[in-house]
Design an enzyme around this catalytic site. Structure first.
Site, short mmCIF file in Angstrom:
data_model
loop_
_atom_site.label_atom_id
_atom_site.label_comp_id
_atom_site.label_asym_id
_atom_site.label_seq_id
_atom_site.Cartn_x
_atom_site.Cartn_y
_atom_site.Cartn_z
N TYR A 184 10.81 -17.42 5.95
CA TYR A 184 10.41 -17.16 4.56
C TYR A 184 9.64 -18.36 3.99
O TYR A 184 8.46 -18.29 3.78
CB TYR A 184 11.64 -16.83 3.70
CG TYR A 184 11.26 -16.35 2.31
CD1 TYR A 184 10.88 -15.03 2.09
CD2 TYR A 184 11.25 -17.22 1.23
CE1 TYR A 184 10.52 -14.59 0.84
CE2 TYR A 184 10.88 -16.79 -0.03
CZ TYR A 184 10.52 -15.49 -0.23
OH TYR A 184 10.14 -15.06 -1.48
N SER A 214 7.48 -10.27 1.86
CA SER A 214 7.06 -10.84 0.57
C SER A 214 6.36 -12.18 0.83
O SER A 214 5.33 -12.21 1.51
CB SER A 214 8.27 -10.99 -0.35
OG SER A 214 7.86 -11.17 -1.68
N ASP A 237 5.43 -0.30 -4.66
CA ASP A 237 5.77 -1.72 -4.79
C ASP A 237 5.02 -2.30 -5.98
O ASP A 237 3.80 -2.47 -5.94
CB ASP A 237 5.40 -2.47 -3.51
CG ASP A 237 5.91 -3.91 -3.50
OD1 ASP A 237 6.36 -4.38 -4.56
OD2 ASP A 237 5.86 -4.55 -2.44
N HIS A 241 9.50 -2.70 -3.50
CA HIS A 241 9.47 -3.98 -2.79
C HIS A 241 10.66 -4.14 -1.85
O HIS A 241 10.68 -5.06 -1.04
CB HIS A 241 9.44 -5.13 -3.81
CG HIS A 241 9.02 -6.44 -3.24
ND1 HIS A 241 7.79 -6.63 -2.66
CD2 HIS A 241 9.66 -7.63 -3.16
CE1 HIS A 241 7.68 -7.89 -2.25
NE2 HIS A 241 8.81 -8.52 -2.53
#
Length: 738
Positions: A503, A583, A666, A705
């Site tokens: 991430y 994301s 989203d 999302h």
């Protein structure tokens, strides 16, 4: 040098069913002559082509985008249908997901003002949404209070949060449809389940807070969007309101808004003792915030500017000020002021308001070598949660800060919970790790004893797997943690299909947690690797700062170094590495696959931020400028353009097999990012002779999302992702390593 390690490994040929490897006849995507001019450093003009600008149109409003989506999805489905392991993964995932899961019990109402009652969430295994139960004994099931599964046929309407009034009589809950960030608040009576007439709409990015007397609740809303703009318009002009029960939303009292700064966020916290209202003002996703305060017993409606009703304790964005609790008029705060890894401080709110906040602080819990993640105050005790090399640790303190020791945990994992009232006698917490499903414990405040409350029965023997925390060295010499999970009898021959996840942003820490989805991959014989990249919060704000704004390339270097380390350890080889992230993690995958396409066998970017020049033009994008910068800043244009995934796709480059994932609803990271990136990849491949690996996009419907996604969709998506990744990492290739 490590890039060439693949040549050191012997390549064996495994005969398995292989799908068509001929060049792919992707659906046609129109290219338009759109060129933007950006102001660069020293007044330099930078022209940037954007041939797929038209894909920014909302799929629900644009016929041509809807047509493109339908053709792409049909093409992707035709490919996925041929994958040999798709059905097997779906069947196994269904079985692995089919076990009862619960959340820790939460006391309804104050311990001294209501009957002994608790709420908790429970999922029997394959329910699309978890159900809220009410019970007078956490050891008993109780009765259903809220069942979101009755709200829609496809399970795509989710419960986005709930909270009980202080007297335990009423419950306000939030509904979200199709994974949208938009939420609607409704109110019900807890005893009877009766729905009240109250409905509050256009809530985003936050929950609700009850007034202590139960007359209503506080919330933050955004203006009602123009028709057709609900899923794309920028989130601007938030306002804090009070809703009085039994009245229409149009009569709600405005408590705060700032028309001079429409891109700032605002969130209200009501102290548990009912005496204070605390307002947190932010200008992005960084934790730094302003802190304002007012008495809760003062008239809410004021004449003139509502901003004047607040006392400004901290009126800058230099530090984080996170309210923990109020004891009388003494406010406890978690802060990074003079403590980049955070500490706990207190301030007397009835003291001289004219004095600077920073000069009036009293330290309660000093900064430690490990970052302070959270603090809760329950039963006259302070519970402080830390991360020590990405493992959760909970330390106990008195109200005055005296250390009372550590709460023993089962192993290296994650811990959460510890909610309750200041006079509670008990609290509940959850422990989990990669090989330990979320287990709930009851903690007795008086004795300090933890007892098992609920242990999930997964039906899986986890003793055959190993989880270990390792460290590797990144490009600049930084020591980076990485977690590995695999079967105990794994042979380190450099030929293991490996899923590398990351991430690296927004101070979000990737802590150990159980996942039936990932277990399906490891059970099949794959390796799970989770790298704790800079940009996250694993080692406090310095770790975050090292991976944001102009340091963002550091995050990509850390991820690339993780893949190279996995090869050097003979765990895997480049063609057997699948990289995954969602994301900001989708941006990570998109960036590294365009920088080092030779290093991976499959790429799985989900709901990623792929256009770094225009991300701040949509929904929540303007909040991310603190993390990424903005193309409106001449000093950042070259840097953003240098790693923006969409802008760095090149013809003539052989890209790994890629499954881009997004959802049509989203409204956090709008799907145009994934649309444009996938179109650019397909164009690059079809206009050159470089590579024949599939470059596909999977577009989910009514999923948003990711929050509130139905279990059925989670299983279907995971089956597609693992089947795709397995096809392009588990089967050996006879060609030499790149």
């Amino acid at each position: 040098m490590i890039r060439q390690l693949g040549f050191l490994f012997a390549w064996s040929v495994l005969i398995v069913p292989m799908i068509d490897a001929a060049p792919h006849a992707y659906p046609e995507t129109n290219r338009e002559a759109t060129v933007d001019t950006y102001a660069g450093p020293e007044g330099r003009k930078i022209e940037v082509a954007d041939p797929y600008r038209w894909l920014e149109e909302d799929v629900r409003e644009s016929d041509r985008v809807a047509s493109w989506v339908a053709r792409q999805q049909a093409f992707t489905e035709a490919y996925l249908t041929k994958l040999p392991e798709r059905a097997a993964f779906r069947e196994r995932l269904t079985a692995l997901w089919d076990y009862e899961r619960r959340s820790p019990p939460e006391r309804v109402g104050k311990p001294d003002e209501s009957p002994r009652r608790y709420t908790y969430r429970r999922n029997d295994g394959l329910q699309n949404q978890s159900v809220v139960f009410l019970t007078d004994d956490p050891g008993q099931d109780g009765r259903v209070l809220i069942d979101p599964n009755t709200w829609s046929d496809d399970g795509a309407v989710a419960l986005a949060g709930y909270t009980a009034s202080h007297d335990g009589q009423l419950l306000v809950y939030l509904r979200s449809e199709a994974g949208s960030d938009w939420k609607t608040a409704r109110v019900m009576r807890i005893d009877s389940g009766e729905e009240l007439s109250d409905e509050v709409r256009w809530i985003k990015y936050g929950g609700v807070q009850w007034a202590a007397n139960g007359s209503g609740f506080y919330y933050t809303r955004y203006p009602e969007p123009a028709e057709g703009q609900a899923f794309q318009a920028s989130s601007l002009n938030p306002a804090v309101y009070f809703h009085k029960l039994g009245t229409p939303q149009s009569q709600d009292v405005l408590l705060y808004n700032d028309p001079d700064h429409p891109d700032w966020g605002s969130y209200l916290v009501a102290s548990q003792n009912g005496r204070w209202l605390l307002l947190l003002i932010s200008r992005g996703t960084d934790n730094q915030n302003r802190l304002y305060v007012r008495r809760a017993d003062q008239p809410l409606a004021v004449e003139g500017d509502p901003r004047d009703a607040w006392t400004r304790l901290a009126d800058d964005f230099d530090n984080e000020w996170s309210p923990i609790t109020c004891l009388g008029d003494r406010l406890y705060l978690s802060t990074d002021y003079q403590a980049p890894r955070r500490r706990l401080v207190t301030i007397d709110l009835e003291g001289p308001h004219s004095g600077p906040l920073r000069e009036r602080l009293m330290e309660v819990i000093p900064q430690r070598s490990a970052p302070l993640e959270w603090v809760s105050f329950v039963g006259a005790r302070l519970f402080a949660g830390y991360l020590e090399d990405v493992a959760g640790v909970v330390r106990l303190h008195t109200v005055g800060g005296e250390a009372l020791g550590e709460i023993p945990l089962p192993g290296v994992g994650s811990v959460g919970g510890f909610s309750g009232w200041q006079n509670s006698t008990e609290t509940y917490y959850t422990y989990t790790s990669y090989d330990a499903p979320p287990t709930i414990y009851r903690y007795e405040i008086a004795t300090g004893e933890s007892t098992l409350q609920f242990s999930p029965q997964t039906g899986v023997d986890l003793s055959g797997y190993t989880v270990r925390r390792e460290f590797y060295t990144s490009k600049d010499g930084t020591r980076v943690p990485i977690f590995l999970m695999h079967k105990k009898d794994l042979v380190l021959d450099g030929q293991n299909p490996t899923l590398l996840y990351g991430y690296g942003g927004f101070t979000i820490s990737l802590t150990p947690g159980y996942s039936p989805s990932r277990l399906a991959w490891v059970e099949k014989g794959g390796v799970l690797a989770v790298a704790n990249l800079r940009g996250g919060g694993e080692y406090g704000e310095p770790w975050h700062e090292a991976g944001k704004l102009g340091n963002k390339q550091t995050v990509f270097d850390d991820f690339i170094a993780a893949a190279e380390w996995l090869c050097a350890q003979r765990i895997t080889q480049p063609r057997q590495i699948a990289i995954q992230g969602g994301s900001n993690g989708g941006l990570l995958v998109g960036a590294v696959m365009t920088q080092r396409p030779d290093l991976f066998g499959a790429c799985l970017p989900a709901v990623g931020v792929m256009d770094m020049l225009r991300f701040d033009q949509f929904t929540a994008g303007q909040f991310w400028r603190d993390e990424y910068g903005s193309s409106s800043d001449p000093a950042m244009v070259d840097f953003l353009l240098g790693y923006s995934p969409y802008h760095n796709v090149r013809s003539g480059v052989t890209y790994p097999a890629t499954l881009v994932m997004t959802a049509d609803t989203d409204d956090r990271v709008v799907p145009m990012h994934s649309f444009k990136f996938a179109a650019a990849l397909q164009h690059a491949q079809t206009t050159s002779s470089a590579g024949d690996e599939p470059l596909l996009i999977r577009i989910e419907t009514r999923a948003g999302h990711g929050a509130g996604k139905p279990t059925s969709k989670l299983i279907e998506e995971a089956a597609d992702v693992w089947a795709f990744a397995w096809e392009h990492t588990a089967r050996q290739k006879s060609e030499p390593a790149r």
